[in-house]
Design an enzyme around this catalytic site. Structure first.
Site, PDB file in Angstrom:
ATOM      1  N   HIS A  17       0.887  -1.275  -0.484  1.00  0.00           N
ATOM      2  CA  HIS A  17       0.157  -0.077   0.192  1.00  0.00           C
ATOM      3  C   HIS A  17       0.874   1.167  -0.141  1.00  0.00           C
ATOM      4  CE1 HIS A  17      -3.065  -2.467   2.325  1.00  0.00           C
ATOM      5  NE2 HIS A  17      -3.613  -2.588   0.855  1.00  0.00           N
ATOM      6  N   LYS A  41     -14.417  -7.287   4.902  1.00  0.00           N
ATOM      7  CA  LYS A  41     -14.027  -8.254   5.694  1.00  0.00           C
ATOM      8  C   LYS A  41     -13.685  -7.685   7.391  1.00  0.00           C
ATOM      9  CE  LYS A  41     -10.757  -8.145   1.707  1.00  0.00           C
ATOM     10  NZ  LYS A  41     -10.151  -6.486   0.843  1.00  0.00           N
ATOM     11  N   ARG A  95      -1.195  -6.033  -8.082  1.00  0.00           N
ATOM     12  CA  ARG A  95      -0.158  -6.752  -7.298  1.00  0.00           C
ATOM     13  C   ARG A  95       0.112  -7.900  -8.741  1.00  0.00           C
ATOM     14  NH1 ARG A  95      -3.048  -8.526  -2.000  1.00  0.00           N
ATOM     15  NH2 ARG A  95      -4.609  -8.517  -3.635  1.00  0.00           N
ATOM     16  N   SER A 133      -2.804  -7.774   2.871  1.00  0.00           N
ATOM     17  CA  SER A 133      -3.915  -7.093   4.625  1.00  0.00           C
ATOM     18  C   SER A 133      -3.301  -8.766   5.393  1.00  0.00           C
ATOM     19  CB  SER A 133      -4.384  -6.314   4.512  1.00  0.00           C
ATOM     20  OG  SER A 133      -4.162  -5.140   3.957  1.00  0.00           O
TER      21      SER A 133
END
Ligand code: PNS
Length: 168
Positions: A17, A41, A95, A133
């Protein structure tokens, strides 16, 4: 003046990030890191904790561009937040190819909702392309070493969900 918003859960913020934040902050005049209040989440950190940690991480890791970056919480649609703060662009990181499909869907949907707000993608630096994460949370939960994945601000402040502090 070009203003962009980088929305996300940031639970917790990772070096991936930060790489995107640092590069976006050199492209746009102002960048707001928009922290989603209620991520789908389950979040291990409260909104206030996530904002505090992101601010500290930016001050520590990105001192040259920190003055152009704001961090704010938001609830509801990203495009509504973007319009509210006068951002013409949404920043997202890619990514790997696996990110592409869902990001493409979000970008098209957001553009349908708010044609004045466009999405700009940054390819996450190769050395951070494996980071997520969710994995960081899982590794920390089982006592693994996440010190090369998340900034010191995360290691200092975030608990691991079991009431223990993540150790370096
Ligand atoms: O860090 P994440 O979890 O990948 O971020 C996802 C996020 C926050 C960008 C996305 O879930 C989002 O924009 N949520 C806000 C609600 C919204 O606008 N939904 C419609 C997206 S097309």
């Amino acid at each position: 003046m070009t203003t962009a918003v980088y929305p996300g859960s940031f639970d917790p913020i990772t070096f991936g990030h930060l790489d995107v934040i640092g590069r976006a902050a050199t492209v746009f005049d102002r960048l707001t890191v928009g922290v989603l209040t209620n991520p789908r989440k389950s979040a291990i950190a409260s909104l206030d904790d996530r904002i505090t940690v992101i601010r500290e991480a930016i001050a520590d890791e990105l001192p040259d561009v920190a003055q152009r970056i704001d961090v704010a919480g938001f609830d509801g649609l990203t495009v509504d937040f973007a319009l509210e703060i006068g951002a013409g662009f949404i920043v997202r990181g890619l990514r790997a190819v696996s990110d592409f499909e869902s990001e493409l869907q979000m970008a098209h949907t957001n553009r349908k909702l708010a044609p004045a707000v466009d999405t700009v993608f940054f390819m996450t630096a190769l050395e951070h392309a494996y980071l997520s994460s969710s994995l960081v949370k899982e590794i920390a939960l089982f006592g693994g070493d996440v010190s090369r994945m998340v900034p010191a601000a995360v290691l200092r402040r975030l608990g691991d969900g079991a009431g223990r502090t993540i150790e370096r």
